[in-house]
Design a protein around this motif. Structure first.
Motif, mmCIF file in Angstrom:
data_model
loop_
_atom_site.group_PDB
_atom_site.id
_atom_site.type_symbol
_atom_site.label_atom_id
_atom_site.label_comp_id
_atom_site.label_asym_id
_atom_site.label_seq_id
_atom_site.Cartn_x
_atom_site.Cartn_y
_atom_site.Cartn_z
ATOM 1 N N ARG B 21 71.662 75.825 56.195
ATOM 2 C CA ARG B 21 73.188 75.374 55.536
ATOM 3 C C ARG B 21 74.080 76.162 56.196
ATOM 4 N N LEU B 47 85.204 70.356 61.900
ATOM 5 C CA LEU B 47 83.996 69.573 61.700
ATOM 6 C C LEU B 47 83.653 68.966 63.031
ATOM 7 N N LYS B 51 80.008 69.564 64.879
ATOM 8 C CA LYS B 51 78.945 68.447 65.294
ATOM 9 C C LYS B 51 78.724 68.574 66.660
ATOM 10 N N VAL B 56 74.957 66.890 62.353
ATOM 11 C CA VAL B 56 75.391 66.633 60.921
ATOM 12 C C VAL B 56 75.443 65.282 60.467
ATOM 13 N N GLU B 58 76.951 62.602 57.859
ATOM 14 C CA GLU B 58 78.189 62.702 56.981
ATOM 15 C C GLU B 58 77.803 62.893 55.561
ATOM 16 N N ILE B 61 77.766 66.600 53.969
ATOM 17 C CA ILE B 61 78.772 67.140 53.792
ATOM 18 C C ILE B 61 79.434 67.296 52.720
ATOM 19 N N LEU B 76 83.618 73.885 53.287
ATOM 20 C CA LEU B 76 83.016 72.883 53.709
ATOM 21 C C LEU B 76 81.530 73.353 53.795
ATOM 22 N N ILE B 78 77.724 72.370 54.282
ATOM 23 C CA ILE B 78 76.969 71.347 55.066
ATOM 24 C C ILE B 78 75.624 71.613 55.330
#
Lengths: 86, 86
Positions: B21, B47, B51, B56, B58, B61, B76, B78
């Protein structure tokens, strides 16, 4: 505890002097430690992005990095210049 | 409480499933609310930087935004793809 509560509780004593501050934290929970950390590179790029939005003095940035077995946490503290002087 | 402790204490129940994470927090303490917030734009650019380093999805997220009189906090979360499958 919500994040907002965390930031309220972690208010430093110097915050009594009203100042614009920007704090960026990046926490990476790792399931494996076989890969090298990309956080140092990420840090440099994140700072470059921030500088597009705010006028950041290199001396106003403090960096803190903590890690344990499961995660790494990168913290950037930036004191922003007083916007009323611009 | 240190940041590392905060992240340990905020461990979600889903974390029992070992997952990579990445969590990014941006907190902006504002002395004045006369300026428009640049956090939404900053979020998009941060972001984009992330990336470059990680793959990542979408859908992986989640974004959370909190604010009160003194600060805004952008979060954020992820979920990273399992690196062992690459």
């Amino acid at each position: 505890m919500s994040l907002l509560d965390y930031f309220k509780s972690s208010k430093s004593s110097s915050a009594s002097i009203a100042r614009e501050r920007l704090q960026i934290l990046v926490a990476h929970e790792r399931t494996s430690r076989n890969q090298p950390s990309y956080l140092p590179k990420l840090q440099a790029e994140l700072l470059a992005v921030v500088k597009k939005y705010v006028n950041v003095d290199e001396n106003a940035i403090s960096v803190n990095f903590e890690q344990d077995e499961e995660r790494e946490v990168l913290e950037l503290n930036i004191i922003l210049p007083d916007e009323t002087t611009h």
